[in-house]
Design an enzyme around this catalytic site. Structure first.
Site, PDB file in Angstrom:
ATOM      1  N   GLU A 143      27.933 -45.233  -0.509  1.00 47.71           N
ATOM      2  CA  GLU A 143      26.842 -46.189  -0.262  1.00 47.71           C
ATOM      3  C   GLU A 143      25.674 -45.429   0.352  1.00 47.71           C
ATOM      4  O   GLU A 143      25.866 -44.612   1.268  1.00 47.71           O
ATOM      5  CB  GLU A 143      27.297 -47.300   0.683  1.00 47.71           C
ATOM      6  CG  GLU A 143      26.178 -48.267   1.080  1.00 47.71           C
ATOM      7  CD  GLU A 143      26.663 -49.326   2.068  1.00 47.71           C
ATOM      8  OE1 GLU A 143      27.831 -49.748   1.972  1.00 47.71           O
ATOM      9  OE2 GLU A 143      25.866 -49.729   2.956  1.00 47.71           O
TER      10      GLU A 143
ATOM     11  N   GLU B 132      17.579 -49.723   7.003  1.00 51.75           N
ATOM     12  CA  GLU B 132      18.115 -50.930   7.612  1.00 51.75           C
ATOM     13  C   GLU B 132      17.457 -51.118   8.970  1.00 51.75           C
ATOM     14  O   GLU B 132      17.038 -50.157   9.615  1.00 51.75           O
ATOM     15  CB  GLU B 132      19.625 -50.832   7.807  1.00 51.75           C
ATOM     16  CG  GLU B 132      20.446 -50.859   6.532  1.00 51.75           C
ATOM     17  CD  GLU B 132      21.933 -50.790   6.840  1.00 51.75           C
ATOM     18  OE1 GLU B 132      22.596 -51.849   6.800  1.00 51.75           O
ATOM     19  OE2 GLU B 132      22.420 -49.680   7.127  1.00 51.75           O
TER      20      GLU B 132
END
Length: 459
Positions: free
Chosen positions: A338, A343
């Site tokens: 991933e 974020e």
């Protein structure tokens, strides 16, 4: 007989004198209680909303006097008196600032059984229906209701803000912002001694200039400049209930659905808005979208998005990538890999991070590869978040400045990033990270704004 008449006359005289003596002692100073009068220099105090201090002269035919505030007005009215031990003095009335509707109270002045009343009337506060304006970059107008007991006027702090007045309505208009930086100003509404500021924030202009990094060419992009919803040729929506991943609280729904008149995704003024909101059914709704390039994804490249992040404890916006296909039975996560380009969690505002997840580095045992930086304006300005991805390394950038750098050892355990991945944009609410300090539902609705997403690959 003569003696009895004299005794009767004497008794009547004593009774009469006694009665007169009683009248003389009552009412604090002669004349009887019914003859005590109180004179005030004013019987009405008119206070503006900002409050103030006012003096009322008191004179009485009695020997002393006092005064007190009636009803439940002690929270905004204060009274002090001087000279109350004599037949004259001053009642000083202090009125606190008013933040709401007009209000009235009474003060009673007492001398013996004499009474007089001072009525205190305070004007309603100057009020505006909006104290904050958030404008798009193209410029727009906002109508604001103004409530005032006096004539009022409005002035703008900057030339890009204009105002007009129509009765009790103020219209604030912003001009187009052609700069790639946002701007702030204010409008001040004034009525007599009162004033209220309305803050004005305007987004930066869209970045329409496409500049490819050296050695790269543009292969895919979405500038979000057409229509009101996403292109289904480029994007797919998730449709998942709360708790699907990471104990998150939101329900992901396609932007084509209308929920209480709102959409989880929409295109507004050349931007993609991913909206998170609480609906009348008590549930939280938001959007998560995937760009899969016709099912092929992308293997390696320079991938970037220009975004402004939402505010509020509970928000968890992300710009990230997953493999185009995952063998969940035999491979699973995080072995599949991933790539988190960006974020942020609203409980740690303006701190953006990049992370890599693989079998050899995962957050469950604190071996994940992560770099974070507080950039100060992630929630109030647009920033460019980018990934440079090759077979030999991964680097992430914020506004062209390196954030994370990771070199491949060419093992599946540590570098499963050697296959096609696809792009994901989402705005989560709560969850294991976004809700680590709880959530603040007053932050809803909130929006993650995306100016563009672009994919470049080597020529």
């Amino acid at each position: 007989m003569r003696i009895k008449q004299l005794l009767l006359i004497t008794l009547v005289s004593i009774l009469t004198l006694s009665s007169c003596g009683d009248d003389a002692d009552s009412g604090n100073g002669g004349g009887g209680s019914s003859s005590v009068t109180i004179n005030l220099s004013q019987t009405t105090v008119n206070s503006p909303a900002v409050g103030g201090t006012f003096s009322v002269n008191v004179k009485t035919t009695g020997n002393e006097w006092t005064a007190f505030v009636n009803d439940d007005a002690s929270s905004w009215l204060q009274l002090s008196i001087t000279g109350s031990a004599s037949n004259s003095g001053v009642a000083t009335v202090t009125v606190k600032p008013n933040t709401g509707a007009s209000r009235t109270a009474t003060i009673t002045v007492k001398s013996g059984t004499g009474r007089a009343t001072i009525t205190v009337v305070q004007s309603a506060a100057l009020q505006v229906s909006k104290k904050e304006i958030n404008s798009n970059s193209r410029g727009e107008s906002f109508n604001i209701d103004v409530t005032s007991s006096e004539e009022w006027q409005a002035t703008a702090s900057d030339s890009w803000i204009s105002t007009s007045v129509n009765g009790s309505q103020l219209t604030v208009t912003t001009a187009a912002n052609d700069s790639k930086a946002s701007r702030t100003g204010k409008v001040t509404v004034t009525a007599g001694a009162e004033s209220v500021d309305i803050s004005v924030y305007q987004e930066s202009a869209e970045d329409r200039e496409i500049v490819a990094p050296d050695g790269y060419a543009l292969v895919w992009h979405d500038e979000f400049n057409e229509g009101t919803q996403l292109s289904t040729a480029k994007w797919e929506w998730e449709n998942q209930n709360s708790g699907w991943v990471n104990n998150e609280l939101q329900n992901y729904r396609p932007g084509t659905q209308t929920i209480d008149g709102m959409h989880t995704t929409e295109i507004v003024d050349g931007r993609l808005n991913i909206n998170c909101f609480k609906a009348s059914d008590g549930k939280i709704y938001s959007g998560r979208i995937n760009a899969k390039n016709g099912g092929k994804g992308w293997q390696y490249g320079y991938i970037e998005a220009r975004m402004m992040l939402p505010k509020g404890k509970g928000t968890w916006p992300a710009f990230w990538m997953m493999p185009i296909t995952v063998d969940w039975a035999n491979e699973g996560w995080p072995k599949c890999g991933e790539i988190d380009i960006m974020e942020e969690v609203g409980c740690v505002p303006n701190e953006v991070s990049s992370s890599l997840h693989a079998e050899g580095h995962k957050h469950t045992n604190n071996t994940q590869v992560t770099k974070a930086r507080n950039i100060g304006t992630a929630e109030s300005e647009y920033h460019v978040y980018a990934l440079e991805w090759t077979k030999d390394y991964i680097k992430t950038y914020v506004d062209g400045n390196l954030l994370l750098s990771y070199t491949s050892d060419h093992t599946v355990r540590n570098y499963p990033y050697d296959k096609p991945f696809h792009i994901i944009l989402n705005l989560a609410w709560g969850g294991s990270w976004g809700g680590m300090y709880g959530v603040d539902n007053s932050a809803l609705p909130c929006t993650m704004k995306v100016d563009y997403v672009r994919v470049f690959q080597k020529k």
